[in-house]
Design a protein around this motif. Structure first.
Motif, PDB file in Angstrom:
ATOM      1  N   GLU A 183       0.806  -1.221   0.000  1.00 21.25           N
ATOM      2  CA  GLU A 183       0.000   0.000   0.000  1.00 21.25           C
ATOM      3  C   GLU A 183       0.841   1.275   0.000  1.00 21.25           C
ATOM      4  N   VAL A 184       1.899   1.323   0.810  1.00 22.95           N
ATOM      5  CA  VAL A 184       2.635   2.596   0.941  1.00 22.95           C
ATOM      6  C   VAL A 184       3.932   2.639   0.142  1.00 22.95           C
ATOM      7  N   HIS A 185       4.415   1.501  -0.342  1.00 24.08           N
ATOM      8  CA  HIS A 185       5.629   1.425  -1.157  1.00 24.08           C
ATOM      9  C   HIS A 185       6.791   2.206  -0.547  1.00 24.08           C
ATOM     10  N   PRO A 186       7.216   1.832   0.667  1.00 21.81           N
ATOM     11  CA  PRO A 186       8.334   2.549   1.290  1.00 21.81           C
ATOM     12  C   PRO A 186       9.642   2.321   0.530  1.00 21.81           C
ATOM     13  N   GLU A 187      10.531   3.293   0.641  1.00 16.18           N
ATOM     14  CA  GLU A 187      11.841   3.174   0.009  1.00 16.18           C
ATOM     15  C   GLU A 187      12.872   2.554   0.945  1.00 16.18           C
ATOM     16  N   LEU A 188      12.606   2.665   2.248  1.00 12.97           N
ATOM     17  CA  LEU A 188      13.505   2.130   3.271  1.00 12.97           C
ATOM     18  C   LEU A 188      12.653   1.510   4.372  1.00 12.97           C
ATOM     19  N   ILE A 189      13.018   0.299   4.772  1.00 13.42           N
ATOM     20  CA  ILE A 189      12.267  -0.410   5.813  1.00 13.42           C
ATOM     21  C   ILE A 189      13.230  -0.901   6.879  1.00 13.42           C
ATOM     22  N   SER A 190      12.874  -0.682   8.140  1.00 10.73           N
ATOM     23  CA  SER A 190      13.592  -1.289   9.255  1.00 10.73           C
ATOM     24  C   SER A 190      12.808  -2.508   9.704  1.00 10.73           C
ATOM     25  N   ILE A 191      13.511  -3.592   9.904  1.00  7.86           N
ATOM     26  CA  ILE A 191      12.881  -4.808  10.414  1.00  7.86           C
ATOM     27  C   ILE A 191      13.318  -4.954  11.861  1.00  7.86           C
ATOM     28  N   ALA A 192      12.372  -4.743  12.764  1.00  2.00           N
ATOM     29  CA  ALA A 192      12.661  -4.775  14.202  1.00  2.00           C
ATOM     30  C   ALA A 192      11.785  -5.811  14.907  1.00  2.00           C
ATOM     31  N   THR A 193      11.543  -6.899  14.225  1.00  2.00           N
ATOM     32  CA  THR A 193      10.747  -7.986  14.797  1.00  2.00           C
ATOM     33  C   THR A 193      11.676  -8.933  15.557  1.00  2.00           C
ATOM     34  N   GLU A 194      11.114 -10.009  16.057  1.00  2.00           N
ATOM     35  CA  GLU A 194      11.941 -11.070  16.629  1.00  2.00           C
ATOM     36  C   GLU A 194      12.884 -11.566  15.535  1.00  2.00           C
ATOM     37  N   SER A 195      14.121 -11.839  15.904  1.00  2.00           N
ATOM     38  CA  SER A 195      15.134 -12.168  14.900  1.00  2.00           C
ATOM     39  C   SER A 195      14.806 -13.402  14.065  1.00  2.00           C
ATOM     40  N   GLY A 196      14.043 -14.317  14.596  1.00  2.00           N
ATOM     41  CA  GLY A 196      13.735 -15.541  13.868  1.00  2.00           C
ATOM     42  C   GLY A 196      12.947 -15.356  12.591  1.00  2.00           C
ATOM     43  N   ILE A 197      12.304 -14.200  12.420  1.00  2.00           N
ATOM     44  CA  ILE A 197      11.522 -13.984  11.198  1.00  2.00           C
ATOM     45  C   ILE A 197      12.090 -12.865  10.321  1.00  2.00           C
ATOM     46  N   HIS A 198      13.268 -12.361  10.656  1.00  2.00           N
ATOM     47  CA  HIS A 198      13.886 -11.311   9.845  1.00  2.00           C
ATOM     48  C   HIS A 198      14.073 -11.741   8.396  1.00  2.00           C
ATOM     49  N   ALA A 199      14.596 -12.933   8.187  1.00  2.00           N
ATOM     50  CA  ALA A 199      14.892 -13.387   6.821  1.00  2.00           C
ATOM     51  C   ALA A 199      13.640 -13.443   5.967  1.00  2.00           C
ATOM     52  N   GLU A 200      12.581 -14.004   6.504  1.00  2.00           N
ATOM     53  CA  GLU A 200      11.321 -14.100   5.758  1.00  2.00           C
ATOM     54  C   GLU A 200      10.831 -12.716   5.333  1.00  2.00           C
ATOM     55  N   ILE A 201      10.862 -11.774   6.270  1.00  2.00           N
ATOM     56  CA  ILE A 201      10.393 -10.416   5.973  1.00  2.00           C
ATOM     57  C   ILE A 201      11.332  -9.736   4.992  1.00  2.00           C
ATOM     58  N   ALA A 202      12.629  -9.888   5.198  1.00  2.00           N
ATOM     59  CA  ALA A 202      13.608  -9.255   4.306  1.00  2.00           C
ATOM     60  C   ALA A 202      13.465  -9.775   2.877  1.00  2.00           C
ATOM     61  N   LEU A 203      13.281 -11.075   2.724  1.00  2.00           N
ATOM     62  CA  LEU A 203      13.100 -11.637   1.383  1.00  2.00           C
ATOM     63  C   LEU A 203      11.862 -11.092   0.711  1.00  2.00           C
ATOM     64  N   TYR A 204      10.776 -10.936   1.469  1.00  2.00           N
ATOM     65  CA  TYR A 204       9.569 -10.353   0.907  1.00  2.00           C
ATOM     66  C   TYR A 204       9.832  -8.907   0.460  1.00  2.00           C
ATOM     67  N   CYS A 205      10.531  -8.150   1.297  1.00  2.00           N
ATOM     68  CA  CYS A 205      10.851  -6.758   0.957  1.00  2.00           C
ATOM     69  C   CYS A 205      11.674  -6.704  -0.342  1.00  2.00           C
ATOM     70  N   ILE A 206      12.639  -7.573  -0.453  1.00  2.00           N
ATOM     71  CA  ILE A 206      13.493  -7.610  -1.654  1.00  2.00           C
ATOM     72  C   ILE A 206      12.653  -7.956  -2.879  1.00  2.00           C
ATOM     73  N   GLU A 207      11.778  -8.928  -2.733  1.00  2.00           N
ATOM     74  CA  GLU A 207      10.924  -9.328  -3.863  1.00  2.00           C
ATOM     75  C   GLU A 207      10.025  -8.178  -4.334  1.00  2.00           C
ATOM     76  N   GLN A 208       9.641  -7.317  -3.408  1.00  2.00           N
ATOM     77  CA  GLN A 208       8.770  -6.183  -3.753  1.00  2.00           C
ATOM     78  C   GLN A 208       9.546  -4.963  -4.229  1.00  2.00           C
ATOM     79  N   GLY A 209      10.852  -5.080  -4.244  1.00  2.00           N
ATOM     80  CA  GLY A 209      11.691  -3.992  -4.734  1.00  2.00           C
ATOM     81  C   GLY A 209      12.010  -2.962  -3.693  1.00  2.00           C
TER      82      GLY A 209
END
Length: 90
Positions: free
Chosen positions: A64-90
């Motif tokens: 919805e908001v198409h951010p240019e920069l994202i901080s991932i501050a979740t529990e470390s165990g799910i960082h990779a999943e979120i980061a991969l999604y962010c990369i896939e979305q550009g």
């Protein structure tokens, strides 16, 4: 730069502080517990800023908001999943 934060727990306040100090345009925050978003925003006087959208689903937030920069501050165990999604979305 359009900035978004995923995860509003203990470390999130450092991320918001850095965003404010670097004059980033905070467009969204995301957490599965809505009160955590309000807590972290209120620590920085941003709780009434209606331009900052709140989400409980990071995929919806990114699409919805198409951010240019994202901080991932979740529990470390799910960082990779979120980061991969962010990369896939550009």
């Amino acid at each position: 730069m359009k900035y978004a934060l995923i995860g509003c727990g203990r470390i999130a306040t450092n991320h918001i502080k850095a965003a404010v100090n670097n004059k980033l345009d905070i467009v969204a925050v995301c957490d599965i517990l809505p009160f955590k978003m309000e807590d972290v925003l209120s620590k920085h006087g941003l709780e009434n800023d209606t331009s900052i959208k709140r989400f409980i689903n990071y995929e919806e937030m990114i699409n919805e908001v198409h951010p240019e920069l994202i901080s991932i501050a979740t529990e470390s165990g799910i960082h990779a999943e979120i980061a991969l999604y962010c990369i896939e979305q550009g």
